[in-house]
Enzyme design. Structure first.
Site, PDB file in Angstrom:
ATOM      1  N   THR A 174      25.973  36.729  34.873  1.00 54.00           N
ATOM      2  CA  THR A 174      26.811  35.710  34.969  1.00 54.00           C
ATOM      3  C   THR A 174      28.012  36.056  34.246  1.00 54.00           C
ATOM      4  O   THR A 174      28.029  37.169  33.540  1.00 54.00           O
ATOM      5  CB  THR A 174      26.315  34.397  34.421  1.00 54.00           C
ATOM      6  OG1 THR A 174      25.760  34.555  33.012  1.00 54.00           O
ATOM      7  CG2 THR A 174      25.044  33.792  35.053  1.00 54.00           C
ATOM      8  N   GLY A 175      29.268  35.343  34.350  1.00 54.13           N
ATOM      9  CA  GLY A 175      30.471  35.749  33.711  1.00 54.13           C
ATOM     10  C   GLY A 175      31.505  36.390  34.630  1.00 54.13           C
ATOM     11  O   GLY A 175      31.507  36.281  35.632  1.00 54.13           O
TER      12      GLY A 175
ATOM     13  N   ARG B 276      38.774  33.849  46.979  1.00 58.25           N
ATOM     14  CA  ARG B 276      38.198  34.907  46.116  1.00 58.25           C
ATOM     15  C   ARG B 276      36.831  35.294  46.129  1.00 58.25           C
ATOM     16  O   ARG B 276      36.060  33.904  46.263  1.00 58.25           O
ATOM     17  CB  ARG B 276      38.770  34.638  44.821  1.00 58.25           C
ATOM     18  CG  ARG B 276      38.552  35.360  43.436  1.00 58.25           C
ATOM     19  CD  ARG B 276      37.311  34.987  43.039  1.00 58.25           C
ATOM     20  NE  ARG B 276      36.853  35.681  41.656  1.00 58.25           N
ATOM     21  CZ  ARG B 276      35.628  35.218  40.808  1.00 58.25           C
ATOM     22  NH1 ARG B 276      34.927  34.466  41.142  1.00 58.25           N
ATOM     23  NH2 ARG B 276      35.370  36.032  39.763  1.00 58.25           N
ATOM     24  N   VAL B 277      36.058  36.160  46.231  1.00 58.33           N
ATOM     25  CA  VAL B 277      34.719  36.142  46.268  1.00 58.33           C
ATOM     26  C   VAL B 277      34.314  36.929  44.851  1.00 58.33           C
ATOM     27  O   VAL B 277      34.963  37.901  44.633  1.00 58.33           O
ATOM     28  CB  VAL B 277      34.221  37.382  47.352  1.00 58.33           C
ATOM     29  CG1 VAL B 277      32.705  37.319  47.278  1.00 58.33           C
ATOM     30  CG2 VAL B 277      34.772  36.363  48.382  1.00 58.33           C
ATOM     31  N   GLY B 278      33.388  36.168  44.024  1.00 59.10           N
ATOM     32  CA  GLY B 278      32.949  36.984  42.866  1.00 59.10           C
ATOM     33  C   GLY B 278      31.894  37.820  42.939  1.00 59.10           C
ATOM     34  O   GLY B 278      31.433  38.363  44.082  1.00 59.10           O
ATOM     35  N   ASP B 279      31.017  38.122  41.931  1.00 59.68           N
ATOM     36  CA  ASP B 279      30.073  38.987  41.957  1.00 59.68           C
ATOM     37  C   ASP B 279      28.825  38.451  42.475  1.00 59.68           C
ATOM     38  O   ASP B 279      27.802  39.061  43.033  1.00 59.68           O
ATOM     39  CB  ASP B 279      29.770  39.798  40.557  1.00 59.68           C
ATOM     40  CG  ASP B 279      29.516  38.448  39.715  1.00 59.68           C
ATOM     41  OD1 ASP B 279      30.052  37.377  39.676  1.00 59.68           O
ATOM     42  OD2 ASP B 279      28.385  38.776  38.967  1.00 59.68           O
TER      43      ASP B 279
ATOM     44  N   THR C 112      27.889  29.728  36.864  1.00 58.12           N
ATOM     45  CA  THR C 112      26.849  30.687  37.690  1.00 58.12           C
ATOM     46  C   THR C 112      25.431  30.571  36.983  1.00 58.12           C
ATOM     47  O   THR C 112      25.230  30.405  35.815  1.00 58.12           O
ATOM     48  CB  THR C 112      27.088  32.140  37.704  1.00 58.12           C
ATOM     49  OG1 THR C 112      28.453  32.430  38.000  1.00 58.12           O
ATOM     50  CG2 THR C 112      26.083  32.974  38.463  1.00 58.12           C
TER      51      THR C 112
ATOM     52  N   GLY D 131      33.204  38.116  36.949  1.00 56.78           N
ATOM     53  CA  GLY D 131      32.621  38.868  38.249  1.00 56.78           C
ATOM     54  C   GLY D 131      33.201  39.928  38.475  1.00 56.78           C
ATOM     55  O   GLY D 131      32.779  41.122  39.000  1.00 56.78           O
TER      56      GLY D 131
END
Ligand code: GLY
Length: 357
Positions: free
Chosen positions: A262-263, A239-242, A211, A265
């Site tokens: 970042t990281g 899958r959806v992250g942050d 990210t 999510g």
């Protein structure tokens, strides 16, 4: 059709009122920043050579009088188009099925607008699609096939995003995934002198979140930000992250500042981390203190559940007076951020808040 007419009607009727309400706010935002002597600033959580190039390109937009949104987009695109970068855009690591699915968000503090795309396939620059969602729709988040359809309508070309490098890393992951499947070379070669059939010279893949965040203030004092990613490597399909979640992977408030994450999510979503950081800045914390506050807040959530758990996170933030902050939860390396101001390019180094975890 009826909806479209209603929407137009809504804008037309409110147009005069909204305009007269909005204009003084925007104007006062600009003049107050000018009176405080704000100079442009652009930062990214990417601290490599591509990050530096991205900062120079974004800076060019800012010094030519361009706005923060365009500067952020220009910089984000450079990072997205780097084929060697396996964490963002083209060349990003794929999901478990070998498909690159990208997430991105954009926020414009001047207009309090936001746009995002999730699980977008085949488009190299998801941040630009997110920007168009922000500017050309009344929605905030488009996903999957709908996001792709929207991008194509705007003239984006579908391209294969899976580079050879990323594909090989994915295949190596497949081969190592389980001793019970048949991915990988024939078993009888394993202990033979044909061991080279195994990928001994290729590093074992680790999951990563990658990210990048790009945040900027333009010469009018307006603030914008973008977060863009290929997300967690080998993630479940869909899958959806942050990164495309406003308030999680990104938040911008013209009166206060901006933050990006970042990281891992999943933790950033649960903690609304970027919103939290901006809120802390609004309460008077510096960007540096606010980033550290957010990491401590997340660690605190696990105190009773699993006190040994410290999710890998890195936060970056700026405030409207041009201060910067950056902090990481854990790790051996101090977190870094690229910064470009009128004084030149620099790398800002923040602390690891829980060293040894
Ligand atoms: N922070 C990126 C992700 O979790 O997808």
């Amino acid at each position: 059709m009826r909806n479209i007419s209603r929407r137009h009607f809504f804008f037309r009727t409110l147009g005069a009122g909204a305009g007269s309400l909005m204009f003084p706010v925007l104007t006062s935002g600009r003049s107050s920043s000018a009176s405080k002597g704000i100079t442009p600033l652009i930062v990214t959580s990417h601290a490599n050579e591509t990050g530096r190039k991205a900062m120079e390109a974004g800076w060019q937009v800012l010094i030519e009088g361009g706005n923060a949104v365009d500067a952020v987009e220009k910089a984000a695109n450079i990072i997205e188009l780097d084929p060697e970068d396996t964490t963002v855009g083209y060349g990003g690591l794929p999901n478990e099925k070998g498909v690159v699915q990208l997430d991105a968000s954009f926020m414009d503090g001047r207009t309090y607008s936001a746009g995002a795309v999730a699980c977008l396939e085949n488009i190299k620059t998801p941040s630009s699609v997110a920007k168009l969602v922000m500017q050309r729709t009344d929605h905030v988040l488009l996903t999957g096939a709908g996001a792709l359809e929207f991008a194509k309508a705007w003239g984006f070309r579908e391209e294969n995003l899976l580079t050879e490098k990323a594909r090989k890393i994915w295949l190596r992951w497949k081969e190592e995934l389980s001793p019970d499947d048949d991915w990988g070379p024939p078993e009888h070669l394993k202990d033979s002198d044909r061991k080279e059939a195994y990928w001994n010279d290729f590093p074992a893949p680790e999951h990563h979140y990658g990210t990048t965040n790009v945040l900027a203030i333009d010469s009018r004092g307006d603030i914008a930000g973008c977060t863009t990613t290929s997300g967690l490597s080998f993630k479940l399909n869909g899958r959806v992250g942050d990164s495309p979640i406003i308030g999680a992977g990104l938040y911008v408030d013209n009166e206060t500042g901006a933050a990006g994450a970042t990281g891992r999510g999943e933790d950033v979503i649960k903690s609304c981390a970027s919103y939290y950081i901006v809120l802390r800045m609004k309460e008077g914390r510096t960007p540096q203190q606010a980033c550290e506050d957010a990491l401590k807040m997340i660690a605190g959530k696990y105190k009773k559940v699993n006190p040994l758990f410290y999710p890998a996170e890195k936060f970056v933030a700026i405030n409207r007076t041009g201060e910067t902050g950056c902090a990481a939860m854990k790790g051996d390396r101090m977190p870094e951020m690229s910064v470009r101001t009128a004084e030149g390019f620099s790398i800002y180094t923040g602390p690891v808040v829980f060293p040894g975890k």
